[in-house]
Design a protein around this motif. Structure first.
Motif, mmCIF file in Angstrom:
data_model
loop_
_atom_site.group_PDB
_atom_site.id
_atom_site.type_symbol
_atom_site.label_atom_id
_atom_site.label_comp_id
_atom_site.label_asym_id
_atom_site.label_seq_id
_atom_site.Cartn_x
_atom_site.Cartn_y
_atom_site.Cartn_z
ATOM 1 N N UNK A 197 31.982 47.128 8.362
ATOM 2 C CA UNK A 197 32.789 46.547 9.436
ATOM 3 C C UNK A 197 32.150 46.774 10.803
ATOM 4 N N UNK A 198 31.394 47.860 10.928
ATOM 5 C CA UNK A 198 30.615 48.141 12.141
ATOM 6 C C UNK A 198 29.223 48.539 11.676
ATOM 7 N N UNK A 199 28.264 47.625 11.794
ATOM 8 C CA UNK A 199 26.911 47.908 11.306
ATOM 9 C C UNK A 199 26.105 48.737 12.292
ATOM 10 N N UNK A 200 26.541 48.762 13.550
ATOM 11 C CA UNK A 200 25.792 49.495 14.565
ATOM 12 C C UNK A 200 24.910 48.611 15.416
ATOM 13 N N UNK A 201 24.892 47.302 15.123
ATOM 14 C CA UNK A 201 24.047 46.401 15.917
ATOM 15 C C UNK A 201 24.564 46.269 17.341
ATOM 16 N N UNK A 202 25.872 46.217 17.485
ATOM 17 C CA UNK A 202 26.498 46.101 18.795
ATOM 18 C C UNK A 202 27.964 46.502 18.638
ATOM 19 N N UNK A 203 28.665 46.825 19.727
ATOM 20 C CA UNK A 203 30.059 47.304 19.631
ATOM 21 C C UNK A 203 31.054 46.173 19.413
ATOM 22 N N UNK A 204 31.218 45.741 18.162
ATOM 23 C CA UNK A 204 32.185 44.685 17.844
ATOM 24 C C UNK A 204 33.598 45.250 17.842
ATOM 25 N N UNK A 205 34.540 44.453 18.320
ATOM 26 C CA UNK A 205 35.886 44.978 18.578
ATOM 27 C C UNK A 205 36.873 44.776 17.438
ATOM 28 N N UNK A 206 36.484 44.046 16.381
ATOM 29 C CA UNK A 206 37.419 43.738 15.302
ATOM 30 C C UNK A 206 38.039 44.939 14.613
#
Length: 402
Positions: free
Chosen positions: A78-87
């Protein structure tokens, strides 16, 4: 009393809203789809959702929250670490358990519509474990978001590379408008309101009601944005997109259709229109449907282009989760001279007649009317008529309580 016993008893006694909150402890229906936007169309309150969505974006998370599942299982990170996604933060903040990285194998093991349950970080069929993952909570999500912010520099480099690649492919379209199809809808010297079912689209449409009422812009729905226009009580004049996330109701509302096609001319969305007895104009382009809607409005002479729910910031481009979002950045530069975001319109635009001025005008009219009646030779007759109306009103009012 065991947790499962309490859940079964509560399930029989509580309404659907309460069951959704208690669902992780009891059996629920499993709904699964690798495309989150397709899953949310058939997801019901209390269902368990299985998705395969790396870096869950804000739009997907809000759609999941609106469907009120009892839990969300993600085969990917859900959070791969590529960028701070808010979902993920939105899902966890809404109290929906999010179990991460359960694995793609679950799509082959599980069955759509079967009854399963979630205990902790494990999905079970009866007493048989089907998969286990990492249960995310607020603390772990925030920590992962902090780490992901360090990945922004690498993503920015990739974004720039994609931007240059798109510019090379679509140079003639962006610079000279080569390839923009002809349409029946007249946009010349008019305002165009482009609606995407994206960030805060409902709030922005509501804020724009005075603007829409006064300027009557051409309403352009981008795929599901056409349904957003209908939900707000309006009718789209144009529907632009690949037609995969718009309802039949919107497609048959009488709007002109512009089908987004691949660069080689293939347009899968055209088959759906033909199945409904409809036809549409084909627009081949490598960008997104949001891009071609903006390019179309600009090329056909729109005086002002107002956008609702579109992507405007770098994080929003990345949050979309596709390299092609670089095209949106370039498209906005191309039409930037006449482009205004809905939030800017709602803050800058005010109806030309304020409420105070309107009340003052009504008050002045009433004073003038009373003065005219007072000095009129028929003032006595007017008074008798008014007293008659008043007596009738009082008699009617007394009848309501007698």
């Amino acid at each position: 009393m065991s947790g499962s016993t309490r859940a079964r008893r509560a399930k029989n006694e509580e309404p659907d809203e309460a069951r959704a909150a208690d669902a992780p402890f009891g059996e629920q229906t499993l709904r699964m789809d690798r495309r989150t936007k397709n899953l949310t169309k058939r997801l019901r309150p209390g269902d368990i959702a299985l998705i395969d969505h790396e870096d869950i974006d804000r739009i997907a998370a809000e759609a999941l929250v609106a469907a009120r599942p009892s839990a969300v299982l993600n085969a990917a990170a859900s959070i791969s670490g590529r960028y701070p996604n808010s979902g993920p933060e939105i899902l966890v903040g809404a109290g929906i358990p999010l179990i991460d990285e359960v694995g793609e194998e679950l799509f082959r093991i599980a069955r759509e519509g079967e009854r399963v349950r979630v205990e902790g970080n494990v999905l079970l069929r009866g007493e048989v474990p089907l998969a286990a993952g990492r249960l995310l909570d607020t603390e772990t999500v925030l920590a992962a978001m902090d780490e992901a912010r360090f990945g922004l520099s690498a993503q920015l480099e990739t974004f720039v590379e994609n931007t240059l690649e798109y510019l090379q492919k679509e140079r003639e379209l962006l610079l000279d408008g080569v390839g923009v199809p002809d349409i029946r809808t007249d946009l010349s010297d008019r305002h165009a309101l482009v609606v995407v079912r994206g960030y805060h689209y409902r709030e922005d449409l509501a804020a724009l009601r005075p603007y829409i009422r006064e300027f009557r812009p051409v309403l352009i729905g981008v795929d599901g944005g056409a349904d957003a226009i209908l939900e707000a009580g309006y009718k789209p004049g144009l529907i632009v997109g690949d037609m995969d996330s718009v309802s039949d109701k919107a497609l048959t509302c009488g709007a002109e259709m512009v089908v987004h096609a691949y660069r080689d001319g293939k347009a899968p969305g055209l088959d759906r229109l033909h199945a409904l007895g409809l036809d549409g104009v084909v627009f081949p382009a490598t960008g997104t449907s949001e891009d071609i809607a903006l390019l179309l409005a600009d090329d056909k002479g729109a005086k002002l282009i107002v956008t609702v729910g579109t992507h405007t910031t770098l994080i929003e481009y990345l949050d979309k989760g596709r390299s092609g979002m670089a095209s949106t950045f370039l498209t906005r530069q191309r039409v930037g001279g006449k482009l205004v975001d809905a939030k800017g319109v709602s803050r800058l635009y005010r109806s030309q007649i304020s409420s105070g001025s309107l009340l003052l005008l009504i008050g002045a009219a009433l004073v003038t009317l009373v003065a005219a009646v007072a000095v009129s030779p028929w003032a006595g007759a007017y008074g008798e008529v008014l007293r008659g109306y008043w007596d009738n009103f009082v008699f009617w009012l007394q009848g309501l309580f007698s």
